[in-house]
Structures are given as C-alpha cells and as structure tokens.
Write a protein that holds these residues in place. Structure first.
Motif, PDB file in Angstrom:
ATOM      1  N   THR A   3     -70.178  -4.895  71.590  1.00 50.97           N
ATOM      2  CA  THR A   3     -68.810  -5.182  72.045  1.00 50.97           C
ATOM      3  C   THR A   3     -68.449  -6.635  71.802  1.00 50.97           C
ATOM      4  OG1 THR A   3     -68.992  -3.481  73.760  1.00 50.97           O
ATOM      5  CG2 THR A   3     -67.237  -5.113  74.008  1.00 50.97           C
ATOM      6  N   VAL A   4     -69.407  -7.538  72.064  1.00 55.74           N
ATOM      7  CA  VAL A   4     -69.173  -8.974  71.874  1.00 55.74           C
ATOM      8  C   VAL A   4     -68.910  -9.282  70.409  1.00 55.74           C
ATOM      9  CG1 VAL A   4     -70.216 -11.266  71.991  1.00 55.74           C
ATOM     10  CG2 VAL A   4     -70.527  -9.664  73.885  1.00 55.74           C
ATOM     11  N   LEU A   5     -69.749  -8.760  69.530  1.00 58.54           N
ATOM     12  CA  LEU A   5     -69.602  -9.025  68.101  1.00 58.54           C
ATOM     13  C   LEU A   5     -68.317  -8.420  67.545  1.00 58.54           C
ATOM     14  CD1 LEU A   5     -73.300  -8.502  66.941  1.00 58.54           C
ATOM     15  CD2 LEU A   5     -72.052 -10.654  67.068  1.00 58.54           C
ATOM     16  N   LYS A   6     -67.954  -7.250  68.054  1.00 62.53           N
ATOM     17  CA  LYS A   6     -66.705  -6.638  67.614  1.00 62.53           C
ATOM     18  C   LYS A   6     -65.511  -7.457  68.102  1.00 62.53           C
ATOM     19  CE  LYS A   6     -66.558  -2.193  67.496  1.00 62.53           C
ATOM     20  NZ  LYS A   6     -66.472  -0.751  67.862  1.00 62.53           N
ATOM     21  N   SER A   7     -65.624  -7.983  69.317  1.00 61.55           N
ATOM     22  CA  SER A   7     -64.534  -8.791  69.888  1.00 61.55           C
ATOM     23  C   SER A   7     -64.308 -10.061  69.096  1.00 61.55           C
ATOM     24  CB  SER A   7     -64.848  -9.136  71.344  1.00 61.55           C
ATOM     25  OG  SER A   7     -64.942  -7.971  72.136  1.00 61.55           O
ATOM     26  N   ILE A   8     -65.388 -10.653  68.571  1.00 62.54           N
ATOM     27  CA  ILE A   8     -65.273 -11.889  67.794  1.00 62.54           C
ATOM     28  C   ILE A   8     -64.376 -11.682  66.580  1.00 62.54           C
ATOM     29  CG2 ILE A   8     -66.565 -13.476  66.292  1.00 62.54           C
ATOM     30  CD1 ILE A   8     -68.886 -13.246  68.304  1.00 62.54           C
ATOM     31  N   SER A   9     -64.513 -10.544  65.927  1.00 64.20           N
ATOM     32  CA  SER A   9     -63.700 -10.260  64.743  1.00 64.20           C
ATOM     33  C   SER A   9     -62.223 -10.152  65.074  1.00 64.20           C
ATOM     34  CB  SER A   9     -64.170  -8.961  64.079  1.00 64.20           C
ATOM     35  OG  SER A   9     -65.400  -9.146  63.413  1.00 64.20           O
ATOM     36  N   TYR A  10     -61.925  -9.670  66.293  1.00 60.96           N
ATOM     37  CA  TYR A  10     -60.526  -9.526  66.695  1.00 60.96           C
ATOM     38  C   TYR A  10     -59.959 -10.835  67.243  1.00 60.96           C
ATOM     39  CZ  TYR A  10     -60.682  -4.461  66.085  1.00 60.96           C
ATOM     40  OH  TYR A  10     -60.779  -3.200  65.548  1.00 60.96           O
ATOM     41  N   SER A 129     -64.639 -12.125  52.112  1.00 63.18           N
ATOM     42  CA  SER A 129     -64.361 -12.053  53.547  1.00 63.18           C
ATOM     43  C   SER A 129     -63.168 -12.933  53.896  1.00 63.18           C
ATOM     44  CB  SER A 129     -65.585 -12.500  54.346  1.00 63.18           C
ATOM     45  OG  SER A 129     -65.257 -12.633  55.717  1.00 63.18           O
ATOM     46  N   ILE A 130     -62.077 -12.304  54.311  1.00 66.91           N
ATOM     47  CA  ILE A 130     -60.882 -13.059  54.696  1.00 66.91           C
ATOM     48  C   ILE A 130     -61.121 -13.794  56.014  1.00 66.91           C
ATOM     49  CG2 ILE A 130     -58.407 -12.890  55.220  1.00 66.91           C
ATOM     50  CD1 ILE A 130     -58.289 -10.426  53.449  1.00 66.91           C
ATOM     51  N   HIS A 131     -61.968 -13.223  56.875  1.00 68.54           N
ATOM     52  CA  HIS A 131     -62.324 -13.911  58.124  1.00 68.54           C
ATOM     53  C   HIS A 131     -62.987 -15.254  57.822  1.00 68.54           C
ATOM     54  CE1 HIS A 131     -61.577 -10.124  60.264  1.00 68.54           C
ATOM     55  NE2 HIS A 131     -61.714 -10.791  61.399  1.00 68.54           N
ATOM     56  N   MET A 132     -63.966 -15.244  56.918  1.00 70.88           N
ATOM     57  CA  MET A 132     -64.673 -16.485  56.578  1.00 70.88           C
ATOM     58  C   MET A 132     -63.768 -17.432  55.814  1.00 70.88           C
ATOM     59  SD  MET A 132     -67.645 -16.485  57.907  1.00 70.88           S
ATOM     60  CE  MET A 132     -68.517 -17.777  57.033  1.00 70.88           C
ATOM     61  N   LEU A 164     -68.269 -20.192  62.930  1.00 70.79           N
ATOM     62  CA  LEU A 164     -68.492 -19.653  61.584  1.00 70.79           C
ATOM     63  C   LEU A 164     -69.712 -18.739  61.565  1.00 70.79           C
ATOM     64  CD1 LEU A 164     -67.726 -22.840  59.465  1.00 70.79           C
ATOM     65  CD2 LEU A 164     -66.557 -20.643  59.234  1.00 70.79           C
ATOM     66  N   GLY A 165     -70.763 -19.168  62.259  1.00 65.67           N
ATOM     67  CA  GLY A 165     -71.966 -18.337  62.341  1.00 65.67           C
ATOM     68  C   GLY A 165     -71.707 -17.043  63.088  1.00 65.67           C
ATOM     69  N   ALA A 166     -70.922 -17.140  64.178  1.00 63.98           N
ATOM     70  CA  ALA A 166     -70.607 -15.948  64.975  1.00 63.98           C
ATOM     71  C   ALA A 166     -69.754 -14.965  64.176  1.00 63.98           C
ATOM     72  CB  ALA A 166     -69.877 -16.361  66.253  1.00 63.98           C
ATOM     73  N   ILE A 167     -68.786 -15.486  63.426  1.00 64.28           N
ATOM     74  CA  ILE A 167     -67.927 -14.612  62.612  1.00 64.28           C
ATOM     75  C   ILE A 167     -68.751 -13.917  61.531  1.00 64.28           C
ATOM     76  CG2 ILE A 167     -66.041 -14.592  60.914  1.00 64.28           C
ATOM     77  CD1 ILE A 167     -64.731 -16.837  62.537  1.00 64.28           C
ATOM     78  N   THR A 169     -71.956 -13.291  61.564  1.00 63.31           N
ATOM     79  CA  THR A 169     -72.831 -12.314  62.225  1.00 63.31           C
ATOM     80  C   THR A 169     -72.050 -11.061  62.610  1.00 63.31           C
ATOM     81  OG1 THR A 169     -74.196 -14.105  63.134  1.00 63.31           O
ATOM     82  CG2 THR A 169     -74.392 -11.945  64.179  1.00 63.31           C
ATOM     83  N   SER A 170     -70.844 -11.273  63.132  1.00 65.82           N
ATOM     84  CA  SER A 170     -69.992 -10.152  63.532  1.00 65.82           C
ATOM     85  C   SER A 170     -69.654  -9.262  62.347  1.00 65.82           C
ATOM     86  CB  SER A 170     -68.698 -10.687  64.169  1.00 65.82           C
ATOM     87  OG  SER A 170     -67.770  -9.651  64.387  1.00 65.82           O
ATOM     88  N   ARG A 171     -69.253  -9.883  61.229  1.00 65.10           N
ATOM     89  CA  ARG A 171     -68.864  -9.097  60.059  1.00 65.10           C
ATOM     90  C   ARG A 171     -70.046  -8.334  59.466  1.00 65.10           C
ATOM     91  NH1 ARG A 171     -64.413  -7.794  60.848  1.00 65.10           N
ATOM     92  NH2 ARG A 171     -63.812  -7.475  58.674  1.00 65.10           N
ATOM     93  N   LEU A 172     -71.221  -8.948  59.504  1.00 57.19           N
ATOM     94  CA  LEU A 172     -72.423  -8.264  59.023  1.00 57.19           C
ATOM     95  C   LEU A 172     -72.807  -7.118  59.951  1.00 57.19           C
ATOM     96  CD1 LEU A 172     -74.670 -11.262  57.879  1.00 57.19           C
ATOM     97  CD2 LEU A 172     -73.642  -9.519  56.402  1.00 57.19           C
ATOM     98  N   HIS A 173     -72.730  -7.376  61.250  1.00 54.69           N
ATOM     99  CA  HIS A 173     -73.087  -6.356  62.240  1.00 54.69           C
ATOM    100  C   HIS A 173     -72.182  -5.131  62.118  1.00 54.69           C
ATOM    101  CE1 HIS A 173     -74.420  -4.603  66.043  1.00 54.69           C
ATOM    102  NE2 HIS A 173     -73.143  -4.451  66.364  1.00 54.69           N
ATOM    103  N   LEU A 174     -70.907  -5.389  61.870  1.00 55.09           N
ATOM    104  CA  LEU A 174     -69.948  -4.282  61.738  1.00 55.09           C
ATOM    105  C   LEU A 174     -69.980  -3.631  60.355  1.00 55.09           C
ATOM    106  CD1 LEU A 174     -66.911  -5.943  63.555  1.00 55.09           C
ATOM    107  CD2 LEU A 174     -68.425  -4.168  64.464  1.00 55.09           C
ATOM    108  N   LYS A 175     -70.861  -4.165  59.483  1.00 62.34           N
ATOM    109  CA  LYS A 175     -70.996  -3.674  58.103  1.00 62.34           C
ATOM    110  C   LYS A 175     -69.668  -3.763  57.340  1.00 62.34           C
ATOM    111  CE  LYS A 175     -74.920  -0.600  58.929  1.00 62.34           C
ATOM    112  NZ  LYS A 175     -75.267  -1.156  60.240  1.00 62.34           N
ATOM    113  N   ALA A 176     -68.882  -4.789  57.680  1.00 62.48           N
ATOM    114  CA  ALA A 176     -67.601  -4.994  57.005  1.00 62.48           C
ATOM    115  C   ALA A 176     -67.777  -5.742  55.698  1.00 62.48           C
ATOM    116  CB  ALA A 176     -66.646  -5.761  57.923  1.00 62.48           C
TER     117      ALA A 176
END
Length: 201
Positions: A3-10, A129-132, A164-167, A169-176
């Motif tokens: 939930t935390v990692l998914k929240s970071i992406s949002y 990655s547009i997030h990065m 940057l590290g959290a984003i 990690t989040s994108r990798l965790h979500l397999k995005a």
C-alpha cells in the motif's frame, strides 16, 4: 508495504512536479514578488499542469484512446505526451515568459524538452519512466536554484534523493517499469534542466 509503495506513485505523480518546482522557486527567491502575483502564477500552474491534464485524460479515456492513467504501453503514451507538450507551450507563452521570471521560463523549457524526448522515444516503442523523468527534472532545478540564490538546500537534496529512490522502488514493485526504463527516465528528465542552466544561472 504494498500500500505504501503504491501510494508513493500516486502522491508523487508527475503532474505535481511542475507545481513543486514553481512553489520551490517562490519559496527561495530573494526577489520581491507581490503575493497577488505569486498566487496568480501558482493558480495558473495548478489549472494548466494538473486540472487540465486530468480533464483531458478522462476525455481520452471516454474516446478509448487510453486504457488507464498509468499509460502502460508506448502506444497509449503518444497522444497524452503530445497534448502535454501543447499545454507546456501555452505556459511558456502566457504564464512564465522569458521577460518575467527567467528561471521558471527555462524550467518549463526543460520540461518541454524532456516531454518531447519521451514522446520521441514512445514513437520508437521505447518506454521511459515519466515518474522518474519528472522527479529528476525537479531535483536538478532545485539544486540549480540553491546555487543561483546561494541558499542552503541540503535538506531538500537529501529529501529528493530519498524520494527518487522511493519512486524507483515503487515503480519496480508495481512492475510498471524495468531498471532500464527508470534509468532512461531519470536522465531524460535531468539532462535538459542541466543543459539549460547556462542560460539563466
């Protein structure tokens, strides 16, 4: 943790990064800018970089041009990225002109350059990655502002590196994204801001 990692992406969505850059500039600049002008610029930034893209996304979804807000495929990305380029051009013409606030003008020129590069990559089926991209662009701009105004932003730098590290990690965790896509996004966002520094620093 999921939930935390998914929240970071949002929470740290690419749409909010331009607003963070503008707010950061106004919080650090030693120049006198009337409060009314600052509020007007912030309001315009919110409308053009957050509200308008969200409304246009729902329009594209209704027209079945995109499947989800995540824009998982390069095919889905092309039209939203092109529309975003048009919006940024509007910002450069109407909100942050070179004769008014040159730092923010080149900040958005950098965003435009990164978006065009991402669009070019998407056309050739390369996903970045547009997030990065968005986070690294803001990071480079923040560092440059600290140097430009000679203010201590060590706390911001540390926080952004953690972010940057959290984003990532989040994108990798979500397999995005893959590692390669994250790295491409990081440099596509960072290099334009770095190159454009020479025009205003």
């Amino acid at each position: 943790m999921n939930t935390v990692l998914k929240s970071i992406s949002y929470i740290f969505h690419p749409l909010i990064m331009p607003l963070l850059g503008v707010a950061f500039y106004f919080s650090k600049t030693p120049r006198f800018i009337p409060d009314e002008a600052i509020k007007a610029k912030l309001f315009s930034t919110v409308i053009l970089t957050i509200v308008l893209p969200i409304l246009l996304f729902f329009l594209l979804k209704t027209l079945k041009k995109v499947d989800s807000i995540h824009l998982k495929t390069t095919r889905e990305r092309a039209l939203p990225l092109f529309i975003n380029c048009v919006i940024i051009c509007l910002i450069l013409v109407r909100v942050f002109t070179p004769n008014e606030i040159i730092e923010l003008y080149y900040f958005f020129v950098g965003i435009l350059s990164s978006t065009l590069a991402c669009l070019f990559l998407a056309i050739f089926k390369i996903k970045a990655s547009i997030h990065m991209l968005a986070a690294s662009g803001f990071f480079m701009f923040a560092v440059a502002i600290g140097v430009h105004f000679q203010v201590n932003i060590n706390g911001t730098i540390v926080l952004m590196l953690i972010l940057l590290g959290a984003i990532a990690t989040s994108r990798l965790h979500l397999k995005a994204h893959t590692n390669t896509e994250l790295i491409i996004g990081f440099f596509v966002g960072l290099f334009p801001q770095l190159i454009l520094i020479k025009f205003w620093l």
